[in-house]
Scaffold this active site. Structure first.
Site, PDB file in Angstrom:
ATOM      1  N   CYS A  90       0.847  -1.198   0.000  1.00 30.08           N
ATOM      2  CA  CYS A  90       0.000   0.000   0.000  1.00 30.08           C
ATOM      3  C   CYS A  90       0.885   1.252   0.000  1.00 30.08           C
ATOM      4  CB  CYS A  90      -0.905  -0.023   1.230  1.00 30.08           C
ATOM      5  SG  CYS A  90      -1.754   1.532   1.507  1.00 30.08           S
ATOM      6  N   HIS A 149      -3.954   1.017   8.502  1.00 25.72           N
ATOM      7  CA  HIS A 149      -4.540   0.783   7.182  1.00 25.72           C
ATOM      8  C   HIS A 149      -6.024   0.414   7.269  1.00 25.72           C
ATOM      9  CE1 HIS A 149      -4.551  -0.361   2.906  1.00 25.72           C
ATOM     10  NE2 HIS A 149      -5.468  -1.227   3.310  1.00 25.72           N
ATOM     11  N   ASN A 205     -13.296   9.833  -1.587  1.00 24.61           N
ATOM     12  CA  ASN A 205     -13.729   9.010  -2.714  1.00 24.61           C
ATOM     13  C   ASN A 205     -13.756   7.557  -2.246  1.00 24.61           C
ATOM     14  OD1 ASN A 205     -13.737  11.321  -4.290  1.00 24.61           O
ATOM     15  ND2 ASN A 205     -11.631  11.012  -4.975  1.00 24.61           N
ATOM     16  N   HIS A 217      -6.249   3.020   0.596  1.00 25.95           N
ATOM     17  CA  HIS A 217      -5.967   3.292   2.015  1.00 25.95           C
ATOM     18  C   HIS A 217      -6.750   4.577   2.264  1.00 25.95           C
ATOM     19  CE1 HIS A 217      -2.843   3.726   5.477  1.00 25.95           C
ATOM     20  NE2 HIS A 217      -3.703   4.733   5.611  1.00 25.95           N
ATOM     21  N   HIS A 253      -8.391   7.964   2.702  1.00 24.83           N
ATOM     22  CA  HIS A 253      -7.784   9.301   2.756  1.00 24.83           C
ATOM     23  C   HIS A 253      -8.849  10.336   2.468  1.00 24.83           C
ATOM     24  CE1 HIS A 253      -7.438   7.662  -1.323  1.00 24.83           C
ATOM     25  NE2 HIS A 253      -7.643   8.903  -1.749  1.00 24.83           N
ATOM     26  N   HIS A 281      -9.521  14.136   1.086  1.00 25.68           N
ATOM     27  CA  HIS A 281      -8.910  15.230   0.328  1.00 25.68           C
ATOM     28  C   HIS A 281      -9.391  16.538   0.946  1.00 25.68           C
ATOM     29  CE1 HIS A 281      -7.930  12.871  -3.475  1.00 25.68           C
ATOM     30  NE2 HIS A 281      -8.810  12.059  -2.913  1.00 25.68           N
TER      31      HIS A 281
HETATM   32  P1  5GP Z   1      -8.201   8.991  -4.852  1.00 28.47           P
HETATM   33  O1  5GP Z   1      -8.318   9.126  -6.347  1.00 28.47           O
HETATM   34  O2  5GP Z   1      -7.900   7.562  -4.430  1.00 28.47           O
HETATM   35  O3  5GP Z   1      -9.331   9.593  -4.086  1.00 28.47           O
HETATM   36  O4  5GP Z   1      -6.959   9.881  -4.448  1.00 28.47           O
HETATM   37  C1  5GP Z   1      -5.653   9.450  -4.513  1.00 28.47           C
HETATM   38  C2  5GP Z   1      -4.811  10.699  -4.516  1.00 28.47           C
HETATM   39  O5  5GP Z   1      -3.494  10.347  -4.136  1.00 28.47           O
HETATM   40  C3  5GP Z   1      -4.709  11.373  -5.893  1.00 28.47           C
HETATM   41  O6  5GP Z   1      -5.191  12.710  -5.796  1.00 28.47           O
HETATM   42  C4  5GP Z   1      -3.214  11.294  -6.220  1.00 28.47           C
HETATM   43  O7  5GP Z   1      -2.742  12.459  -6.868  1.00 28.47           O
HETATM   44  C5  5GP Z   1      -2.578  11.093  -4.871  1.00 28.47           C
HETATM   45  N1  5GP Z   1      -1.353  10.297  -4.874  1.00 28.47           N
HETATM   46  C6  5GP Z   1      -1.168   9.096  -5.491  1.00 28.47           C
HETATM   47  N2  5GP Z   1       0.078   8.643  -5.252  1.00 28.47           N
HETATM   48  C7  5GP Z   1       0.682   9.570  -4.453  1.00 28.47           C
HETATM   49  C8  5GP Z   1       1.979   9.662  -3.867  1.00 28.47           C
HETATM   50  O8  5GP Z   1       2.843   8.781  -4.008  1.00 28.47           O
HETATM   51  N3  5GP Z   1       2.244  10.771  -3.129  1.00 28.47           N
HETATM   52  C9  5GP Z   1       1.314  11.755  -2.929  1.00 28.47           C
HETATM   53  N4  5GP Z   1       1.678  12.797  -2.180  1.00 28.47           N
HETATM   54  N5  5GP Z   1       0.070  11.702  -3.459  1.00 28.47           N
HETATM   55  C10 5GP Z   1      -0.227  10.622  -4.211  1.00 28.47           C
HETATM   56 ZN    ZN Z   2      -2.310   1.340   3.706  1.00 24.89          ZN
END
Ligand code: 5GP
Ligand code: ZN
Length: 111
Positions: free
Chosen positions: A4, A46, A85, A96, A98, A100
């Protein structure tokens, strides 16, 4: 979870641009920001998504929300979105949980 990327960021195995941290959670800048402020907040443990988190650890939900609100208040002008999301079809790409933090306006530096 060993494969992850956010667990690896929490462990310091992948670098991130850290914004804040406490015992339970970490905040770091999104690598591909969609707004002038785009910070991700993650629990250090996690969980797959916000449903998994809520169903399994209500204390962790409260901790994460409290931390997210604090990070948002400290880094925006107070006008922000906090978005989780959940599921591929809703745009989740990292599994994992998160939040935003998205805002058009960073907090103005105080004189
Ligand atoms: P999701 O689309 O799952 O809601 O959001 C994942 C977010 O993680 C995306 O906005 C993407 O730009 C960010 N992201 C993906 N990989 C990394 C990383 O290695 N480092 C950072 N800082 N952000 C990441
Ligand atoms: Zn994780």
């Amino acid at each position: 979870m060993s494969d992850c990327i956010f667990c690896k960021i929490v462990a310091g195995e992948i670098p991130s641009n850290k914004v804040a941290e406490n015992e339970h959670a970490l905040a770091f800048h999104d690598i591909n920001p969609e707004q002038p402020v785009h910070i991700l907040v993650v629990p250090k443990r996690h969980f797959t998504d916000v449903a998994d988190l809520s169903l399994n650890d209500t204390a962790a939900v409260a901790q994460l929300m409290n931390f997210a609100a604090q990070v948002a208040t400290e880094n925006t002008n107070g006008h922000f979105r906090l978005q989780f999301n959940t599921g591929e079809q809703a745009g989740q790409t990292v599994f994992h949980v998160h939040g935003h933090i998205l805002s058009r306006h960073a907090k103005e530096a105080s004189a």
